[in-house]
Design a protein around this motif. Sequence first.
Motif, PDB file in Angstrom:
ATOM      1  N   CYS A  57     -39.211 -31.392 -64.902  1.00 48.50           N
ATOM      2  CA  CYS A  57     -37.869 -30.822 -64.932  1.00 48.50           C
ATOM      3  C   CYS A  57     -37.084 -31.366 -66.112  1.00 48.50           C
ATOM      4  O   CYS A  57     -37.453 -32.373 -66.724  1.00 48.50           O
ATOM      5  CB  CYS A  57     -37.111 -31.139 -63.636  1.00 48.50           C
ATOM      6  N   TYR A  58     -35.962 -30.681 -66.399  1.00 49.77           N
ATOM      7  CA  TYR A  58     -34.940 -31.265 -67.262  1.00 49.77           C
ATOM      8  C   TYR A  58     -33.778 -31.646 -66.350  1.00 49.77           C
ATOM      9  O   TYR A  58     -33.319 -30.847 -65.538  1.00 49.77           O
ATOM     10  CB  TYR A  58     -34.466 -30.317 -68.367  1.00 49.77           C
TER      11      TYR A  58
ATOM     12  N   ASN B 239     -29.889 -33.524 -65.881  1.00 48.84           N
ATOM     13  CA  ASN B 239     -28.662 -33.753 -66.652  1.00 48.84           C
ATOM     14  C   ASN B 239     -27.966 -35.077 -66.348  1.00 48.84           C
ATOM     15  O   ASN B 239     -26.850 -35.316 -66.811  1.00 48.84           O
ATOM     16  CB  ASN B 239     -27.678 -32.598 -66.438  1.00 48.84           C
TER      17      ASN B 239
ATOM     18  N   VAL C 204     -31.530 -29.218 -63.825  1.00 48.37           N
ATOM     19  CA  VAL C 204     -30.931 -27.991 -64.361  1.00 48.37           C
ATOM     20  C   VAL C 204     -31.984 -27.012 -64.887  1.00 48.37           C
ATOM     21  O   VAL C 204     -31.674 -25.857 -65.153  1.00 48.37           O
ATOM     22  CB  VAL C 204     -29.902 -28.304 -65.471  1.00 48.37           C
ATOM     23  N   ASP C 205     -33.223 -27.460 -65.023  1.00 45.40           N
ATOM     24  CA  ASP C 205     -34.306 -26.557 -65.437  1.00 45.40           C
ATOM     25  C   ASP C 205     -35.609 -27.074 -64.854  1.00 45.40           C
ATOM     26  O   ASP C 205     -35.874 -28.276 -64.892  1.00 45.40           O
ATOM     27  CB  ASP C 205     -34.401 -26.476 -66.964  1.00 45.40           C
ATOM     28  N   ASN C 206     -36.392 -26.163 -64.302  1.00 41.79           N
ATOM     29  CA  ASN C 206     -37.643 -26.557 -63.652  1.00 41.79           C
ATOM     30  C   ASN C 206     -38.670 -25.451 -63.790  1.00 41.79           C
ATOM     31  O   ASN C 206     -38.422 -24.318 -63.406  1.00 41.79           O
ATOM     32  CB  ASN C 206     -37.398 -26.867 -62.169  1.00 41.79           C
ATOM     33  N   VAL C 207     -39.818 -25.771 -64.378  1.00 44.23           N
ATOM     34  CA  VAL C 207     -40.947 -24.839 -64.434  1.00 44.23           C
ATOM     35  C   VAL C 207     -41.716 -24.984 -63.131  1.00 44.23           C
ATOM     36  O   VAL C 207     -42.172 -26.083 -62.799  1.00 44.23           O
ATOM     37  CB  VAL C 207     -41.873 -25.151 -65.633  1.00 44.23           C
TER      38      VAL C 207
ATOM     39  N   GLN D 102     -41.787 -26.280 -72.350  1.00 45.74           N
ATOM     40  CA  GLN D 102     -40.766 -25.271 -72.089  1.00 45.74           C
ATOM     41  C   GLN D 102     -39.356 -25.879 -72.063  1.00 45.74           C
ATOM     42  O   GLN D 102     -38.363 -25.162 -71.961  1.00 45.74           O
ATOM     43  CB  GLN D 102     -41.048 -24.550 -70.770  1.00 45.74           C
ATOM     44  N   TYR D 103     -39.272 -27.216 -72.163  1.00 42.39           N
ATOM     45  CA  TYR D 103     -37.984 -27.902 -72.262  1.00 42.39           C
ATOM     46  C   TYR D 103     -37.779 -28.337 -73.717  1.00 42.39           C
ATOM     47  O   TYR D 103     -38.657 -28.158 -74.571  1.00 42.39           O
ATOM     48  CB  TYR D 103     -37.955 -29.123 -71.340  1.00 42.39           C
TER      49      TYR D 103
END
Length: 276
Positions: free
Chosen positions: A120-121, A123, A128-131, A227-228
């Motif tokens: 994940c990314y 914050n 805030v972002d997860n493949v 992807q991050y």
Amino acid sequence: MILIADSGSTKTDWSLVDKGQLVQQVYTKGTNPFFQSEEEISTEIGEVLLPQLGNRTVEAVYFYGAGCGFPDKIALVTRAIAQHISAHIEVATDMLAAARGLCGHNPGIACILGTGSNSCYYNGKDIVDNVSPLGFILGDEGSGAVLGKLLVGDVLKNQTSPALKEKFLSEVNLTPGEIIDRVYRQPFPNRFLASLSPFLVANLHEPEIHELILNSFMAFFKRNVMQYDYRNNPVHIIGSVAYHYREILTEAAQKSGITLGTIIQSPMEGLIAYHQ
């Protein structure tokens, strides 16, 4: 006093904490609401966890677990805990545990490489972002379950040397038919496949084993981490696979143009600091 749980598919690490200090650590079976009922989870808590905690009063439970990313699954685990512990209860994903354990209150890329894999990314507070990891059949690249799956596939399709195949079947003490039965007919095939990891660790010197692990880690980086914004953020990784294969993991990162940060086995120390 608070209770923090870090639960994967294989085991759950419960830490009883008082004012930022670890008081007691208890281990129970892994919890995953996708594969276990509320009753099964409740029974493990009631019969294994509680007797070891004694009469201590718990004011809050922070449970981080595999499969706890959907409202219905969060509710299921919450109910299972609430049957035995009357306290404030928060249930979140094991990915958030990894992010908070690795990054604390700072942003960064956090990953899990254990029985399963995830990334994940983060914050500094939330993901805030997860493949999507997609599980060991469709994804989970670099995980213990996928490394075991690749090993079994190579062995049974004669892609390893005859000597290595014979050595594997002898050490696991299973026939090809029994292995297939464990994977396709018995519960928790991911745990079985991940349990083959000691054979991989003991045979890292074999070129075919080294290549299998290296390629799986590179697939993890390509299909997930890239992807991050990995060029501007170090990649922190947690989990037993990351820890025990860290030399090959470092090699895969270098080949992929990725800068690694922290590699640790468990997020618990970081979670205790986070919740302090």
